[in-house]
Design a protein around this motif. Structure first.
Motif, mmCIF file in Angstrom:
data_model
loop_
_atom_site.group_PDB
_atom_site.id
_atom_site.type_symbol
_atom_site.label_atom_id
_atom_site.label_comp_id
_atom_site.label_asym_id
_atom_site.label_seq_id
_atom_site.Cartn_x
_atom_site.Cartn_y
_atom_site.Cartn_z
ATOM 1 N N ARG B 128 0.793 -0.838 0.356
ATOM 2 C CA ARG B 128 -0.335 0.014 -0.211
ATOM 3 C C ARG B 128 1.037 1.216 0.176
ATOM 4 N NH1 ARG B 128 -4.411 -0.092 4.339
ATOM 5 N NH2 ARG B 128 -5.095 1.067 3.041
ATOM 6 N N LEU B 131 0.430 4.957 1.030
ATOM 7 C CA LEU B 131 0.173 5.085 2.895
ATOM 8 C C LEU B 131 1.246 6.384 3.282
ATOM 9 C CD1 LEU B 131 -1.657 2.348 4.530
ATOM 10 C CD2 LEU B 131 -2.788 4.824 4.039
ATOM 11 N N LEU B 132 2.274 6.054 1.952
ATOM 12 C CA LEU B 132 4.221 6.215 2.937
ATOM 13 C C LEU B 132 4.317 7.784 1.463
ATOM 14 C CD1 LEU B 132 5.278 2.807 2.592
ATOM 15 C CD2 LEU B 132 4.911 4.050 4.211
ATOM 16 N N PRO B 133 4.190 8.723 2.114
ATOM 17 C CA PRO B 133 4.882 9.607 0.901
ATOM 18 C C PRO B 133 5.360 10.382 0.825
ATOM 19 C CG PRO B 133 2.733 10.719 2.462
ATOM 20 C CD PRO B 133 2.746 9.205 2.558
ATOM 21 N N ALA B 165 6.096 -7.769 5.040
ATOM 22 C CA ALA B 165 5.516 -8.060 6.045
ATOM 23 C C ALA B 165 5.549 -8.078 7.445
ATOM 24 C CB ALA B 165 4.185 -9.948 5.822
ATOM 25 N N GLY B 168 6.637 -4.803 8.635
ATOM 26 C CA GLY B 168 4.914 -4.005 9.202
ATOM 27 C C GLY B 168 4.655 -2.907 7.871
ATOM 28 N N ILE B 169 5.240 -2.925 6.653
ATOM 29 C CA ILE B 169 4.366 -2.434 5.918
ATOM 30 C C ILE B 169 3.346 -3.061 5.082
ATOM 31 C CG2 ILE B 169 5.357 -1.937 3.345
ATOM 32 C CD1 ILE B 169 7.993 -2.137 4.129
ATOM 33 N N GLU B 170 2.776 -1.756 5.026
ATOM 34 C CA GLU B 170 1.024 -2.726 4.727
ATOM 35 C C GLU B 170 0.623 -3.619 3.395
ATOM 36 O OE1 GLU B 170 -2.034 -0.255 6.419
ATOM 37 O OE2 GLU B 170 -1.664 0.488 7.967
ATOM 38 N N MET B 171 0.087 -4.301 4.144
ATOM 39 C CA MET B 171 0.094 -4.826 2.230
ATOM 40 C C MET B 171 -1.611 -5.321 2.447
ATOM 41 S SD MET B 171 3.352 -7.041 1.718
ATOM 42 C CE MET B 171 3.214 -8.357 3.240
ATOM 43 N N LEU B 172 -1.962 -5.505 0.892
ATOM 44 C CA LEU B 172 -3.166 -6.042 0.627
ATOM 45 C C LEU B 172 -3.075 -7.956 0.722
ATOM 46 C CD1 LEU B 172 -3.813 -3.957 -3.126
ATOM 47 C CD2 LEU B 172 -4.443 -3.630 -0.296
ATOM 48 N N ASP B 173 -1.691 -7.498 0.356
ATOM 49 C CA ASP B 173 -1.687 -9.575 1.091
ATOM 50 C C ASP B 173 -0.451 -9.897 0.443
ATOM 51 O OD1 ASP B 173 -2.536 -11.676 1.415
ATOM 52 O OD2 ASP B 173 -3.144 -12.574 -0.326
#
Lengths: 188, 261
Positions: B128, B131-133, B165, B168-173
């Protein structure tokens, strides 16, 4: 429901909960987006659906965002701006520093035209500031135009930690020399 | 006296004597794989997170002889003077010099550059980045021992997703990847280096099992549509198996942390 979840794990139906940090909604379902423990928090207001969130299992590299309070050290000043290296975002220390700039018009809220950077910050000062914009390619734009923002730690020319005496002056306890700074209001 | 500068062969040449069946060891029989697997089986896979201490997230993956390690750094400030409202995912794929049969150079060759690109294309849809501009996430994959280039790429994608993962980086899957080799009409999952020398083509699928979405497919060789579809189905099943191992690995790290604290 304090379960260990992994990214992509389906948590609930979309209508049942409000999506919060660590989760996302796709089609009719809410999924986890980080590894952690899922929690259901009570709704903020009466009548709303409860909030679902996933807390990370270890601390995450924080990144500054608009509105976040950051702490760092001034590394250089010129007559238009003070450059700061951001070391703490909120309460979380950064693993690697970010660069921020306090422009002359963002130093204080009143008499912006009379601000002199040299009388507000010196290299080496530790400053608390707010992120006002993501800024240009190199740095975030920061502001200290609030009472609780500004210099929180500074050393005098003689090398002693100074004490704030007003919102724009600090005094050296040894040499009694008064130096100009944009001081932060101490937290009570 | 014969001409000394000329390599003269024997005056009479004969066909080498071959015993019946002595050449059969050099052909690929899909029914009898060297490691005793069926053609629809992947190698047993082992994963571990948190292997690189200074990285924000890291993972190690082992499947048979194949060994891959990955470190994830960031999100950190983008060094490039380009501003974007989305984050940037940088991927770096490297074979260790000692990883394969032939010694490799330290400088990235064209295959490693291609795999770096594929790695980014396979992972970026799952991360994602919105979320990291203004930030960059750096992914470094190092192959410690390779056994089949397609399988290596698949393992690198899986290992990188696991490390992301862990960071802690946001991922869809969690992206899982799997390779197949084509041997004429037979499709063989997860081919080894030796098997790869006989294949007529290969396919690597990167797949998000929970969302049932494909992030990347790369195929080489000339293969018919029906065979490709069959291969994709095989890969999808295998990816689901791989993802369950990933989930167990990630859950185990948390359990360890809770019990340790």
């Amino acid at each position: 429901m304090n379960d260990i979840v992994t990214p992509g794990q389906r948590l609930a139906h979309a209508g049942d909960y409000k999506v919060s940090s660590g989760t996302y909604q796709k089609d009719d379902f809410i999924y986890a987006s980080v590894v952690g423990i899922s929690q259901i928090l009570p709704p903020e207001k009466e009548g709303e659906s409860p909030i679902i969130t996933v807390t990370r299992h270890k601390e995450f590299n924080p990144i500054p965002d608009v509105g976040s309070i950051v702490t760092g050290r001034i590394i250089r000043v010129n007559q238009f701006s003070a450059t700061m290296t951001i070391m703490v975002v909120g309460t979380a220390p950064c693993k690697e520093n970010f660069q921020g700039v306090i422009r002359v018009q963002d130093v204080r809220a009143t008499e912006r035209d009379k601000v002199q950077i040299y009388k507000s910050f010196r290299p080496g000062d530790v400053v608390r500031a707010e992120v006002v914009s993501l800024g240009d390619a190199r740095s975030y734009y920061l502001s200290t135009a609030k009472n609780e923002l500004g210099v929180i730690f500074a050393q005098s020319m003689a090398g002693y930690t100074m004490i704030p005496v007003s919102w724009e002056e600090m005094i050296c306890p040894k040499t009694k020399v008064v130096e100009h700074r944009k001081c932060a209001k101490p937290e009570s | 006296m014969a001409d000394r500068k000329r390599v003269t062969g024997p005056e009479k040449s004969v066909v080498p004597l071959l015993e019946p069946g002595s050449l059969s060891a050099f052909t690929f029989d899909p029914e009898k794989r060297k490691d005793g697997r069926n053609i629809d089986r992947i190698r047993p896979v082992f994963m571990k997170t948190g292997v690189v201490r200074q990285a924000n997230g890291s993972a190690y993956l082992e499947a048979g002889k194949l060994k891959v390690a990955c470190g994830v750094y960031g999100p950190r400030q983008t060094a490039r003077s380009k501003i974007s409202s989305r984050g940037i995912l940088n991927c770096d794929f490297k074979f260790s010099p000692f990883s394969g049969g032939r010694r490799r150079a330290y400088i990235k060759d064209s295959q490693e550059k291609e795999y770096s690109l594929v790695l980014r294309q396979a992972l970026a849809p799952a991360v994602r980045l919105d979320l990291l501009p203004k930030s960059t996430v750096d992914v470094f994959v190092q192959v410690l021992e390779s056994d089949g280039s397609a399988a290596c790429l698949a393992a690198a994608i899986t290992c990188a997703a696991l490390a992301l993962a862990d960071a802690g980086i946001e991922m869809l899957d969690a992206v899982a990847a799997c390779a197949v080799g084509y041997f004429d009409s037979t499709i063989c999952l997860d081919p080894t280096d030796e098997e790869e020398t006989y294949q007529s083509g290969s396919l690597v699928l990167s797949y998000m099992p929970s969302l049932n979405e494909v992030t990347h497919v790369i195929q080489s060789g000339e293969i018919g549509t029906t065979t490709t579809i069959k291969a994709l189905e095989l890969c999808v099943d295998a990816c689901a198996q791989i993802q369950s191992v990933m989930q167990q690995t990630l859950a185990a790290t948390i359990k360890e942390k809770i019990n340790g604290a």
